[in-house]
Motif scaffolding. Structure first.
Motif, mmCIF file in Angstrom:
data_model
loop_
_atom_site.group_PDB
_atom_site.id
_atom_site.type_symbol
_atom_site.label_atom_id
_atom_site.label_comp_id
_atom_site.label_asym_id
_atom_site.label_seq_id
_atom_site.Cartn_x
_atom_site.Cartn_y
_atom_site.Cartn_z
ATOM 1 N N UNK A 243 -5.114 -7.590 -1.320
ATOM 2 C CA UNK A 243 -4.227 -7.725 -0.150
ATOM 3 C C UNK A 243 -4.961 -7.274 1.121
ATOM 4 N N UNK A 244 -5.702 -6.177 0.985
ATOM 5 C CA UNK A 244 -6.435 -5.628 2.145
ATOM 6 C C UNK A 244 -7.526 -6.609 2.590
ATOM 7 N N UNK A 245 -8.274 -7.138 1.617
ATOM 8 C CA UNK A 245 -9.348 -8.087 1.932
ATOM 9 C C UNK A 245 -8.787 -9.326 2.624
ATOM 10 N N UNK A 246 -7.691 -9.852 2.123
ATOM 11 C CA UNK A 246 -7.079 -11.047 2.711
ATOM 12 C C UNK A 246 -6.598 -10.773 4.132
ATOM 13 N N UNK A 247 -5.986 -9.601 4.314
ATOM 14 C CA UNK A 247 -5.483 -9.213 5.637
ATOM 15 C C UNK A 247 -6.639 -9.078 6.635
ATOM 16 N N UNK B 105 0.818 -1.211 0.000
ATOM 17 C CA UNK B 105 0.000 0.000 0.000
ATOM 18 C C UNK B 105 0.853 1.262 0.000
ATOM 19 N N UNK B 106 2.159 1.124 0.341
ATOM 20 C CA UNK B 106 3.054 2.287 0.357
ATOM 21 C C UNK B 106 3.754 2.505 -0.987
ATOM 22 N N UNK B 107 3.551 1.585 -1.913
ATOM 23 C CA UNK B 107 4.257 1.703 -3.193
ATOM 24 C C UNK B 107 3.553 2.634 -4.179
ATOM 25 N N UNK B 108 2.358 3.076 -3.812
ATOM 26 C CA UNK B 108 1.664 4.016 -4.684
ATOM 27 C C UNK B 108 1.221 3.375 -5.982
ATOM 28 N N UNK C 164 -4.778 -0.879 -8.123
ATOM 29 C CA UNK C 164 -5.716 -0.783 -7.002
ATOM 30 C C UNK C 164 -6.378 -2.125 -6.688
ATOM 31 N N UNK C 165 -6.715 -2.912 -7.695
ATOM 32 C CA UNK C 165 -7.343 -4.211 -7.446
ATOM 33 C C UNK C 165 -6.451 -5.133 -6.633
#
Length: 233
Positions: free
Chosen positions: A104-108, A90-93, A98-99
């Motif tokens: 990654x966010x959903x899995x986390x 998420x820090x790589x811009x 975005x998908x």
């Protein structure tokens, strides 16, 4: 003159104290609980016994839970890895679309919820003290089976005690909070005094008695009984 003075003194005492109200009582713990677990299983560890002094949240007993520990640890590692992975990408811009970031966010977040769930299951296999107190009874042994919310494991009583007294309902309007209760325990003749702290708002249909509470010292043992008089002014 002497008799007149005596009569006057007795009248003054009667006005001061009013009618004494006879009451019987027993000593109870302020908090008295039969402890159960919200889980089924086999008792594998016991950390306390009768007369053990415990603090709130102390471990009292554990069911066999090695499988739950392993599950929780496995999910924890996956959750921590997924969290770091999401934070890193998420820090790589714009370097990652975005998908992919959303995945990654959903899995986390899913693994975070899974970890909370398995941790909850593990917690339910361990009985903890709900308040400070003393173990009054042990009703289970190592190796015994436990049914969720139905098998009583321990009886825990608080350090704080109270005197629960009963008196005739015809005095319902006479006794007030703050009145003194002069009593003796088990008929031993030694008089003690306690303050009325609570009066129950109902009358027992069967006995026609009113119930009230009075202060008690913490060293009094639940189950003691006696009688005495409420001195209402």
């Amino acid at each position: 003159m002497r008799y007149k003075f005596l009569i006057a003194a007795l009248l003054s005492f009667s006005i001061l104290w009013g009618d004494d109200v006879y009451a019987i009582f027993d000593v109870q713990a302020v908090r008295d609980s039969n402890l159960t677990l919200d889980s089924s299983g086999i008792v594998s560890q016991m950390f306390v016994d009768v007369d053990s002094v415990v603090k709130k949240n102390d471990n009292l007993l554990s069911l066999a839970n090695k499988d739950k520990i392993a599950q929780a640890d496995s999910i924890k590692q996956q959750y921590l890895f997924a969290k770091k992975q999401y934070e890193r990408y998420s820090k790589t811009g714009s370097a990652v679309d975005k998908n992919t970031i959303d995945n990654y966010y959903f899995n986390y977040k899913k693994l975070e919820a899974d970890y909370a769930y398995y941790t909850s299951l593990l917690d339910k296999s361990i009985l903890k003290a709900p308040f400070d107190g003393v173990i009054a009874e042990r009703k289970i042994n190592l190796g015994d089976g436990v049914s969720a919310n139905s098998t009583t494991l321990f009886r825990l009583v608080s350090h704080e005690k109270k005197i629960v007294l009963q008196y005739d309902s015809k005095y319902v309007d006479k006794v007030k909070v703050g009145d003194e209760f002069e009593y003796s325990i088990d008929g031993n003749g030694q008089k003690k005094v306690a303050k009325i702290t609570k009066i129950y708002p109902t009358i027992d249909d069967t006995t026609r008695k009113v119930t009230a509470e009075a202060t008690a010292s913490d060293d009094m043992i639940p189950g003691l009984f006696g009688d005495g008089y409420i001195r209402n002014k």
